[in-house]
Design an enzyme around this catalytic site. Structure first.
Site, PDB file in Angstrom:
ATOM      1  N   ARG A  68       0.823  -1.227   0.000  1.00  0.00           N
ATOM      2  CA  ARG A  68       0.000   0.000   0.000  1.00  0.00           C
ATOM      3  C   ARG A  68       0.850   1.267   0.000  1.00  0.00           C
ATOM      4  O   ARG A  68       0.529   2.237  -0.682  1.00  0.00           O
ATOM      5  CB  ARG A  68      -0.920   0.012   1.212  1.00  0.00           C
ATOM      6  CG  ARG A  68      -2.007  -1.041   1.174  1.00  0.00           C
ATOM      7  CD  ARG A  68      -3.054  -0.783   2.264  1.00  0.00           C
ATOM      8  NE  ARG A  68      -3.883  -1.961   2.476  1.00  0.00           N
ATOM      9  CZ  ARG A  68      -4.834  -2.384   1.665  1.00  0.00           C
ATOM     10  NH1 ARG A  68      -5.095  -1.723   0.548  1.00  0.00           N
ATOM     11  NH2 ARG A  68      -5.535  -3.466   1.941  1.00  0.00           N
ATOM     12  N   MET A  93     -11.566   2.460  -4.605  1.00  0.00           N
ATOM     13  CA  MET A  93     -11.751   1.294  -3.741  1.00  0.00           C
ATOM     14  C   MET A  93     -10.432   0.760  -3.189  1.00  0.00           C
ATOM     15  O   MET A  93     -10.147  -0.439  -3.284  1.00  0.00           O
ATOM     16  CB  MET A  93     -12.503   0.190  -4.512  1.00  0.00           C
ATOM     17  CG  MET A  93     -13.857   0.614  -5.024  1.00  0.00           C
ATOM     18  SD  MET A  93     -14.935   1.209  -3.703  1.00  0.00           S
ATOM     19  CE  MET A  93     -15.327  -0.360  -2.932  1.00  0.00           C
ATOM     20  N   HIS A 112     -18.928   9.028   1.177  1.00  0.00           N
ATOM     21  CA  HIS A 112     -19.339   7.700   1.636  1.00  0.00           C
ATOM     22  C   HIS A 112     -20.865   7.625   1.585  1.00  0.00           C
ATOM     23  O   HIS A 112     -21.535   8.553   2.038  1.00  0.00           O
ATOM     24  CB  HIS A 112     -18.822   7.474   3.067  1.00  0.00           C
ATOM     25  CG  HIS A 112     -19.172   6.131   3.599  1.00  0.00           C
ATOM     26  ND1 HIS A 112     -18.561   4.970   3.156  1.00  0.00           N
ATOM     27  CD2 HIS A 112     -20.110   5.737   4.495  1.00  0.00           C
ATOM     28  CE1 HIS A 112     -19.093   3.936   3.779  1.00  0.00           C
ATOM     29  NE2 HIS A 112     -20.037   4.366   4.595  1.00  0.00           N
TER      30      HIS A 112
HETATM   31  C1  GRF Z   1     -20.453   6.176  -4.596  1.00  0.00           C
HETATM   32  O1  GRF Z   1     -21.627   5.542  -4.174  1.00  0.00           O
HETATM   33  C2  GRF Z   1     -19.675   6.675  -3.427  1.00  0.00           C
HETATM   34  O2  GRF Z   1     -20.469   7.028  -2.347  1.00  0.00           O
HETATM   35  C3  GRF Z   1     -18.815   5.502  -3.067  1.00  0.00           C
HETATM   36  O3  GRF Z   1     -18.511   4.886  -4.284  1.00  0.00           O
HETATM   37  C4  GRF Z   1     -19.498   5.189  -5.248  1.00  0.00           C
HETATM   38  C5  GRF Z   1     -18.818   5.759  -6.449  1.00  0.00           C
HETATM   39  O4  GRF Z   1     -19.681   5.947  -7.538  1.00  0.00           O
HETATM   40  N1  GRF Z   1     -17.662   5.951  -2.318  1.00  0.00           N
HETATM   41  P1  GRF Z   1     -19.167   6.699  -8.840  1.00  0.00           P
HETATM   42  O5  GRF Z   1     -17.941   5.915  -9.351  1.00  0.00           O
HETATM   43  O6  GRF Z   1     -18.821   8.099  -8.474  1.00  0.00           O
HETATM   44  O7  GRF Z   1     -20.295   6.611  -9.819  1.00  0.00           O
END
Ligand code: GRF
Length: 204
Positions: A68, A93, A112
């Site tokens: 990481r 992620m 979030h």
């Molecule tokens: C969103 O639901 C956000 O809250 C979470 O990941 C998702 C990302 O969606 N952290 P996107 O890639 O912006 O469409």
């Protein structure tokens, strides 16, 4: 109005939040510009969104690094190359380390899909449904070294309706994400956010 804020966005997927921030910059609602988009996944649709907007879109594969910290060093080097001043995590992620946080103190934001401190971590919408919560929502916060624990900048609530599925609840929450994330970045870009311990205030 001060100088334009240079924003770097980290993604792993669709990038709909990235889109809302690029759109707000293009519309002049944010005094800033997305100067680079980095994904740890080669096939993230957000990379296409960035390219379409003429923004440098880079794939940095986390699997190519020993751990990481080493990955975060590569992220920091790239973000510095583009002179990024604010790092926006938008569906990124990966767990980030102090290597990134120390390079950008109180300059890393995340969104979030829950009303923190409820339901941190993965599958927040599913957690809310399974818990039987009647109100759900989203939170924009500064990132600290915990998981979804940093100072809260802005939140929005939505109802959980009977018969909701994870998808229907996600969609309702995302509408609010696309509203509050650009708004939080706007406040930051105008230097209006003050952080005192856990508490973020907006100057008048
Ligand atoms: C969103 O639901 C956000 O809250 C979470 O990941 C998702 C990302 O969606 N952290 P996107 O890639 O912006 O469409």
């Amino acid at each position: 109005m001060g100088k334009e804020l240079k924003i770097g966005v980290l993604i792993s997927g669709s990038g709909s939040n990235l889109q809302s921030i690029m759109d707000a910059c293009a519309a002049g609602a944010i005094n800033g510009r997305v100067v680079c988009v980095i994904s740890n996944k080669a096939d993230a649709f957000g990379l296409e969104r960035a390219r379409k907007a003429g923004i440098p879109a880079l794939h940095l594969d986390h699997r190519a690094y020993s751990g990481r910290e080493a990955y975060d060093e590569a992220l920091v080097a790239t973000l510095r190359e583009f002179e990024v001043e604010l790092v926006v995590l938008a569906g990124f992620m990966r767990i980030i380390t102090s290597v990134l946080l120390d390079a950008f103190p109180m300059r890393v934001m995340n969104i979030h899909p829950a009303l923190l401190p409820a339901f941190p971590g993965l599958h927040a919408q599913r957690q809310a449904l399974e818990y039987g919560a009647k109100v759900a929502g989203c939170t924009v916060h500064f990132v600290d070294c915990g998981t979804d624990t940093g100072p809260i900048i802005m939140q929005a609530a939505v109802p959980v309706l009977q018969g909701d599925t994870e998808e229907s609840l996600c969609a309702r929450i995302q509408k609010e994400e696309h509203r509050i994330y650009p708004e939080a970045v706007r406040l930051f870009s105008e230097g209006l956010l003050q952080v005192d311990g856990r508490v973020v205030t907006v100057s008048a």
